[in-house]
Design an enzyme around this catalytic site. Structure first.
Site, PDB file in Angstrom:
ATOM      1  N   ARG A  10      50.945  82.079   0.036  1.00 44.62           N
ATOM      2  CA  ARG A  10      49.701  81.523  -0.534  1.00 44.62           C
ATOM      3  C   ARG A  10      48.477  82.277  -0.032  1.00 44.62           C
ATOM      4  O   ARG A  10      47.449  82.315  -0.699  1.00 44.62           O
ATOM      5  CB  ARG A  10      49.610  80.021  -0.255  1.00 44.62           C
TER       6      ARG A  10
ATOM      7  N   GLU B  59      58.685  75.567  14.587  1.00 47.09           N
ATOM      8  CA  GLU B  59      59.083  74.305  15.210  1.00 47.09           C
ATOM      9  C   GLU B  59      60.555  74.364  15.647  1.00 47.09           C
ATOM     10  O   GLU B  59      60.906  73.958  16.742  1.00 47.09           O
ATOM     11  CB  GLU B  59      58.842  73.172  14.212  1.00 47.09           C
TER      12      GLU B  59
HETATM   13  P1  AMP Z   1      51.410  76.853  11.510  1.00 43.72           P
HETATM   14  O1  AMP Z   1      52.035  78.159  11.893  1.00 43.72           O
HETATM   15  O2  AMP Z   1      52.043  75.659  12.178  1.00 43.72           O
HETATM   16  O3  AMP Z   1      49.897  76.858  11.667  1.00 43.72           O
HETATM   17  O4  AMP Z   1      51.729  76.632   9.964  1.00 43.72           O
HETATM   18  C1  AMP Z   1      50.972  77.279   8.995  1.00 43.72           C
HETATM   19  C2  AMP Z   1      51.807  77.778   7.855  1.00 43.72           C
HETATM   20  O5  AMP Z   1      52.744  76.807   7.406  1.00 43.72           O
HETATM   21  C3  AMP Z   1      50.917  78.108   6.676  1.00 43.72           C
HETATM   22  O6  AMP Z   1      51.367  79.315   6.078  1.00 43.72           O
HETATM   23  C4  AMP Z   1      51.035  76.910   5.763  1.00 43.72           C
HETATM   24  O7  AMP Z   1      51.066  77.321   4.417  1.00 43.72           O
HETATM   25  C5  AMP Z   1      52.335  76.230   6.161  1.00 43.72           C
HETATM   26  N1  AMP Z   1      52.169  74.773   6.415  1.00 43.72           N
HETATM   27  C6  AMP Z   1      52.278  74.143   7.623  1.00 43.72           C
HETATM   28  N2  AMP Z   1      52.095  72.805   7.517  1.00 43.72           N
HETATM   29  C7  AMP Z   1      51.827  72.570   6.206  1.00 43.72           C
HETATM   30  C8  AMP Z   1      51.514  71.380   5.452  1.00 43.72           C
HETATM   31  N3  AMP Z   1      51.436  70.151   6.022  1.00 43.72           N
HETATM   32  N4  AMP Z   1      51.281  71.513   4.124  1.00 43.72           N
HETATM   33  C9  AMP Z   1      51.357  72.743   3.535  1.00 43.72           C
HETATM   34  N5  AMP Z   1      51.647  73.884   4.178  1.00 43.72           N
HETATM   35  C10 AMP Z   1      51.878  73.820   5.509  1.00 43.72           C
END
Ligand code: AMP
Length: 175
Positions: free
Chosen positions: A58, A95
């Protein structure tokens, strides 16, 4: 128009307890898409940005529009194994388990000013890895931009702790 209202929230996707913030409804709304891009780039309008780096997938859609608006080049940060030329890569924690992202080694030059773009920041694991990768090429990360911040998960604060200015447009509570 309230930008937050153009994002669709899907409970328990992709697993129980997660609310998926689906930005495809924002992208499909002409006024919302334009406004989101205009607001993301606003601090750098007229400034000198060399490259916009977008995180698969995205971040490609938003990053392409942001790069066009700033008259900057666009650089894809991709999942391992997708880029055809010589790459630099970084392993990062999710995670559960680990993942790996890559960029073309010659996509960004030392000293270039780069803005990182993705749709959403949660724990920040993905964005921290992307910043580390861009910095490993000797470039300067001027800022990281996201439409959505989930502040309870602390990702934006992690980036600020790395001295990366963070721009987000909408906050949602929780996961
Ligand atoms: P993080 O590495 O935990 O910051 O996760 C970010 C990535 O995971 C991004 O590329 C987001 O598109 C996706 N992502 C994580 N949580 C969500 C959520 N609740 N809704 C949509 N996309 C998410």
């Amino acid at each position: 128009m309230n930008l937050a209202d153009t994002i669709r929230s899907i409970p328990d996707y992709p697993k129980p307890g997660i609310v998926f913030r689906d930005i495809t409804t924002l992208l499909g709304n002409a006024r919302a898409f334009r406004r989101a891009v205009d607001e993301l780039v606003q601090p750098w309008a007229g400034g000198k940005i060399d490259k916009v780096a977008g995180i698969e997938a995205r971040g490609f859609i938003l990053g392409g529009a942001v790069a066009h608006q700033l008259s900057a080049g666009f650089v894809p940060i991709r999942k391992k194994g997708k880029l055809p030329h010589e790459t630099v890569s970084i392993v990062y924690s999710l995670e559960y388990g680990v993942d790996e992202m890559e960029m073309h080694r010659d996509a960004i030059l030392p000293g270039e000013r780069v803005i990182l773009v993705d749709d959403l920041i949660a724990t920040g694991g993905t964005a921290v890895a992307a910043v580390t990768l861009i910095r490993s090429l000797g470039a300067v990360v001027e800022a990281a931009c996201f439409i959505v911040d989930l502040p309870d998960l602390g990702g934006a604060d992690r980036l600020r702790g790395m001295e990366v200015p963070v721009r987000t447009l909408i906050e949602f509570e929780g996961h």
